[in-house]
Motif scaffolding. Structure first.
Motif, PDB file in Angstrom:
ATOM      1  N   THR A   1       0.845  -1.190   0.000  1.00 43.14           N
ATOM      2  CA  THR A   1       0.000   0.000   0.000  1.00 43.14           C
ATOM      3  C   THR A   1       0.876   1.233   0.000  1.00 43.14           C
ATOM      4  O   THR A   1       1.685   1.429   0.904  1.00 43.14           O
ATOM      5  N   GLY A   2       0.740   2.058  -1.034  1.00 41.71           N
ATOM      6  CA  GLY A   2       1.594   3.229  -1.126  1.00 41.71           C
ATOM      7  C   GLY A   2       1.372   3.984  -2.421  1.00 41.71           C
ATOM      8  O   GLY A   2       0.253   4.047  -2.932  1.00 41.71           O
ATOM      9  N   LYS A   3       2.459   4.509  -2.977  1.00 38.09           N
ATOM     10  CA  LYS A   3       2.373   5.281  -4.213  1.00 38.09           C
ATOM     11  C   LYS A   3       3.712   5.221  -4.939  1.00 38.09           C
ATOM     12  O   LYS A   3       4.758   4.891  -4.360  1.00 38.09           O
TER      13      LYS A   3
ATOM     14  N   ASP B   1       3.243   3.433   2.260  1.00 39.57           N
ATOM     15  CA  ASP B   1       2.761   4.561   3.055  1.00 39.57           C
ATOM     16  C   ASP B   1       3.433   4.655   4.420  1.00 39.57           C
ATOM     17  O   ASP B   1       3.729   5.746   4.906  1.00 39.57           O
ATOM     18  N   GLU B   2       3.658   3.509   5.062  1.00 42.41           N
ATOM     19  CA  GLU B   2       4.076   3.517   6.466  1.00 42.41           C
ATOM     20  C   GLU B   2       5.520   3.078   6.691  1.00 42.41           C
ATOM     21  O   GLU B   2       5.947   2.926   7.826  1.00 42.41           O
TER      22      GLU B   2
END
Length: 420
Positions: free
Chosen positions: A72-74, A116-117
């Protein structure tokens, strides 16, 4: 201070000589009590203070692992560019060698996936090779799975090149590949099986790119089953072949078809065949007596045809990624993704009884955002010296290299879990 001292010394009461001794004794007792208290608490601190003994680095690592979802991210700019080029790695086949065939832009190679994290570690080829020393890895599925294998070969090429030993195992060396790293006694194989289950031509005119085929949903394809039992890692994937016209069989009986246009035959969705193919593949791996490997599902890889279908003038000429606001995971891509992940979760639960591990390489959503990463008109046919419009496979180097960053990170986490 002088006047106070004088007043004290001038006091001639009966307690004049005893007060200093009392004060001294009280002070001494307080000092001793303080020392005892400190000794006791330093040797056996109460529970609330034990957390302080954890270094900030360890604490951050604990929190890091809890929060880190690498999928999960970009996509973020990466000016450093790719790990390799088409000139530094001579193992890229023409089908994905976009720069060789004149792709004019290079920006598609200058993006990196940012969770993301947390941070996704860079791919360390030496670390990978040490991890797989004396082991073997098979990519089971279609040519997109082979595309990932070719990416891995190039990622490792900065350390060492393998020997092509495919001819020792098959005469069909375009589709069934084996590479051996002698220094590490490590084997990589591509076992081509686009449906994972048995298939045969059903069209009287013979096989073509969109011809009708029979699919035996409860029989795993022997092309990979007879080879896979000895492998330590198996990366399994399939996708785009399930869009073609198919007749579905179970227990050697026709149960329906997808997009077959045959009268009086039950119409079944492509998702049904897709689900049953993965169910059969996972069940087969669980039942193999000697199979002790770790199985990874690499999830569905989206295509990006625009301005028409693949056979109707479609292309993919974008030069930048989408943002998550521009493109969402939905429709048939979401259905394919959920179908195979559901089957993986069921296999993982059932595999625990035999001590087998099943893991996830969740690549669907991140690749949905990369319409710029395909060869489009800058790749060549695998068998013919001709350009084709390819919005299914991925340029090398390119965003597909991220799949192997995921692979290494996931393998390391599995090793850590085994140690703990």
């Amino acid at each position: 201070m002088k006047s106070y001292s004088t007043d004290l010394n001038a006091n001639n009461s009966p307690h004049t000589h005893s007060n200093p001794r009392k004060v001294f004794l009280i002070a001494l007792i307080l000092i001793l009590l303080t020392i005892i208290h400190l000794c006791i608490h330093s040797s056996n601190p109460p529970l609330p203070f034990k957390k302080i003994r954890i270094s900030s680095t360890v604490y951050r690592n604990i929190e890091f692992e809890k929060k880190c979802d690498i999928f999960t991210g970009k996509w973020v700019p990466n000016p450093k560019g790719p790990y390799y080029t088409n000139t530094s790695c001579n193992l890229i086949i023409d089908q994905q060698n976009c720069m060789k065939f004149g792709r004019p832009d290079t920006e598609f190679m200058k993006w990196r996936w940012k969770p993301d994290e947390c941070e996704l570690p860079i791919f360390n080829p030496l670390q990978f090779l040490e991890l797989v020393r004396g082991k073997s890895m098979a990519f089971v599925g279609d040519s997109v799975g082979r595309n990932q294998m070719q990416s891995l070969l190039c990622l490792l090429a900065s350390v060492t090149y393998p020997e092509d030993i495919s001819y020792k195992y098959t005469s069909n060396t375009d589709y069934f590949k084996r590479w051996f790293y002698a220094d590490y006694e490590f084997t990589i194989a591509a076992l081509w099986s686009p449906f994972l289950v048995e298939a045969s031509d059903a069209d009287t005119n013979g096989h073509s790119l969109n011809s009708l085929m029979n699919l035996y949903l409860d029989k795993a394809d022997e092309a990979w089953v007879r080879e896979v039992e000895s492998f330590d890692y198996v990366i399994i994937s399939a996708g785009h072949w399930f869009f073609r016209p198919l007749i579905y069989y179970e227990k050697n009986q026709v149960i329906g078809c997808h997009n077959c246009n045959i009268q009086n035959m039950t119409a079944l969705p492509k998702y049904y065949g897709y689900r049953m193919a993965f169910r059969t593949a996972f069940r087969t791996l669980r039942r193999l007596k000697k199979y002790k490997g770790i199985t990874f599902l690499r999830t569905f890889s989206p295509s990006h045809f625009e301005n028409g279908d693949w056979n109707k003038g479609g292309n993919c000429v974008r030069t930048r990624p989408f943002t998550s606001q521009e493109m969402k995971l939905d429709g048939y891509i979401m259905e394919f993704y959920l179908t195979q992940v559901e089957e993986l979760k069921a296999a993982e639960k059932q595999g625990k009884r035999k001590g087998l591990k099943f893991g996830l390489l969740d690549t669907t959503e991140i690749m949905l955002l990369r319409p710029d990463g395909h060869p489009s008109n800058y790749g060549h046919s695998l068998h013919q010296n001709m350009t084709l419009t390819d919005c299914v496979h991925w340029c090398l180097p390119g965003p597909i290299d991220t799949w192997n960053e995921f692979l290494l990170d996931t393998m390391l986490k599995n090793e850590k879990d085994d140690v703990n």
